[in-house]
Design a protein around this motif. Structure first.
Motif, short mmCIF file in Angstrom:
data_model
loop_
_atom_site.label_atom_id
_atom_site.label_comp_id
_atom_site.label_asym_id
_atom_site.label_seq_id
_atom_site.Cartn_x
_atom_site.Cartn_y
_atom_site.Cartn_z
N GLU A 92 0.82 -1.21 0.00
CA GLU A 92 0.00 0.00 0.00
C GLU A 92 0.85 1.26 0.00
OE1 GLU A 92 -0.35 -2.45 2.29
OE2 GLU A 92 -2.13 -3.43 1.49
N LEU A 93 1.92 1.25 0.79
CA LEU A 93 2.81 2.42 0.84
C LEU A 93 3.69 2.51 -0.39
CD1 LEU A 93 3.93 2.38 4.58
CD2 LEU A 93 2.27 3.88 3.48
N ASP A 94 4.16 1.38 -0.89
CA ASP A 94 5.02 1.37 -2.06
C ASP A 94 4.30 1.97 -3.26
OD1 ASP A 94 7.55 0.71 -3.19
OD2 ASP A 94 6.59 -0.95 -4.25
N GLU A 95 2.99 1.74 -3.36
CA GLU A 95 2.21 2.28 -4.47
C GLU A 95 2.10 3.80 -4.39
OE1 GLU A 95 -1.43 0.13 -4.19
OE2 GLU A 95 -0.60 -1.66 -5.13
N LEU A 96 2.22 4.37 -3.21
CA LEU A 96 2.12 5.82 -3.04
C LEU A 96 3.39 6.57 -3.44
CD1 LEU A 96 0.35 6.04 0.42
CD2 LEU A 96 -0.64 6.54 -1.82
N ILE A 97 4.51 5.88 -3.48
CA ILE A 97 5.79 6.54 -3.72
C ILE A 97 5.77 7.39 -4.98
CG2 ILE A 97 8.25 6.15 -4.24
CD1 ILE A 97 7.56 5.77 -1.31
N GLY A 98 5.21 6.89 -6.07
CA GLY A 98 5.19 7.65 -7.31
C GLY A 98 4.33 8.89 -7.26
N SER A 99 3.37 8.94 -6.34
CA SER A 99 2.47 10.09 -6.26
C SER A 99 2.99 11.17 -5.31
CB SER A 99 1.09 9.63 -5.82
OG SER A 99 1.14 9.11 -4.52
N LEU A 100 4.02 10.89 -4.54
CA LEU A 100 4.58 11.87 -3.62
C LEU A 100 5.51 12.81 -4.36
CD1 LEU A 100 5.41 9.55 -0.60
CD2 LEU A 100 3.42 11.01 -0.88
N HIS A 101 5.43 14.08 -4.04
CA HIS A 101 6.29 15.07 -4.69
C HIS A 101 7.05 15.83 -3.62
CE1 HIS A 101 4.36 14.33 -8.52
NE2 HIS A 101 3.20 14.37 -7.89
N THR A 102 8.34 16.02 -3.86
CA THR A 102 9.16 16.82 -2.96
C THR A 102 9.91 17.85 -3.76
OG1 THR A 102 11.05 15.34 -3.16
CG2 THR A 102 9.52 14.90 -1.36
N LYS A 103 10.40 18.85 -3.09
CA LYS A 103 11.22 19.85 -3.77
C LYS A 103 12.49 19.20 -4.27
CE LYS A 103 9.77 23.83 -1.05
NZ LYS A 103 10.24 24.91 -0.18
N ASN A 104 12.95 19.60 -5.45
CA ASN A 104 14.19 19.05 -5.99
C ASN A 104 15.37 19.30 -5.06
OD1 ASN A 104 13.02 17.97 -8.27
ND2 ASN A 104 13.43 19.75 -9.52
N SER A 105 15.31 20.38 -4.29
CA SER A 105 16.42 20.69 -3.38
C SER A 105 16.53 19.69 -2.24
CB SER A 105 16.27 22.11 -2.83
OG SER A 105 15.07 22.22 -2.09
N TYR A 106 15.49 18.89 -2.00
CA TYR A 106 15.53 17.89 -0.94
C TYR A 106 16.14 16.57 -1.41
CZ TYR A 106 12.10 20.84 1.51
OH TYR A 106 11.46 21.87 2.13
N ILE A 107 16.11 16.32 -2.70
CA ILE A 107 16.53 15.03 -3.23
C ILE A 107 18.03 14.84 -3.03
CG2 ILE A 107 16.74 13.64 -5.34
CD1 ILE A 107 14.16 15.02 -6.29
N GLY A 108 18.40 13.68 -2.52
CA GLY A 108 19.80 13.33 -2.34
C GLY A 108 20.42 13.83 -1.06
N LYS A 109 19.67 14.55 -0.25
CA LYS A 109 20.19 15.06 1.01
C LYS A 109 19.72 14.18 2.15
CE LYS A 109 20.48 19.88 -0.36
NZ LYS A 109 20.05 21.25 -0.06
N GLY A 110 20.59 14.00 3.11
CA GLY A 110 20.26 13.20 4.28
C GLY A 110 19.52 14.01 5.32
N TYR A 111 19.03 13.31 6.31
CA TYR A 111 18.26 13.93 7.39
C TYR A 111 19.03 15.05 8.07
CZ TYR A 111 16.54 14.59 12.11
OH TYR A 111 16.13 15.16 13.28
N LYS A 112 20.29 14.78 8.43
CA LYS A 112 21.07 15.78 9.17
C LYS A 112 21.30 17.05 8.36
CE LYS A 112 23.43 12.61 12.28
NZ LYS A 112 24.70 12.06 12.73
N GLU A 113 21.58 16.88 7.07
CA GLU A 113 21.81 18.04 6.21
C GLU A 113 20.53 18.89 6.09
OE1 GLU A 113 23.55 19.11 1.76
OE2 GLU A 113 23.32 17.01 2.36
#
Length: 92
Positions: A57-78
């Motif tokens: 159920e959660l895996d199917e949602l992954i494609g519908s979630l959108h985040t800012k491009n500036s968040y991609i590839g950054k870890g939690y601490k950063e």
């Protein structure tokens, strides 16, 4: 073992900027390209592993979630540090 790859870049100004960037950092353009593709493959592997561990159920949602491009590839601490830097600048 190293493999040869030909890369074409249409913009001469971009080539000059890439060479300048590499020179300033003391690295070769080949190593920059190699590192770039290694990071892409690592990200693909991480994404693949992450999706396989989620319930269907959660895996199917992954494609519908959108985040800012500036968040991609950054870890939690950063991301956390960036958030608190913004707050500190606002209130200090």
């Amino acid at each position: 073992m190293a493999y040869k790859l030909t890369v074409s870049i249409r913009d001469a100004n971009m080539v000059a900027r890439i060479k300048e960037y590499a020179l300033e950092r003391g690295v070769s353009i080949s190593s920059m390209i190699d590192n770039y593709f290694m990071n892409i493959v690592k990200t693909m592997d991480i994404d693949h592993n992450r999706h396989s561990d989620l319930p269907k159920e959660l895996d199917e949602l992954i494609g519908s979630l959108h985040t800012k491009n500036s968040y991609i590839g950054k870890g939690y601490k950063e991301l956390r540090n960036e958030m608190y830097e913004d707050r500190a600048e606002k209130y200090l």
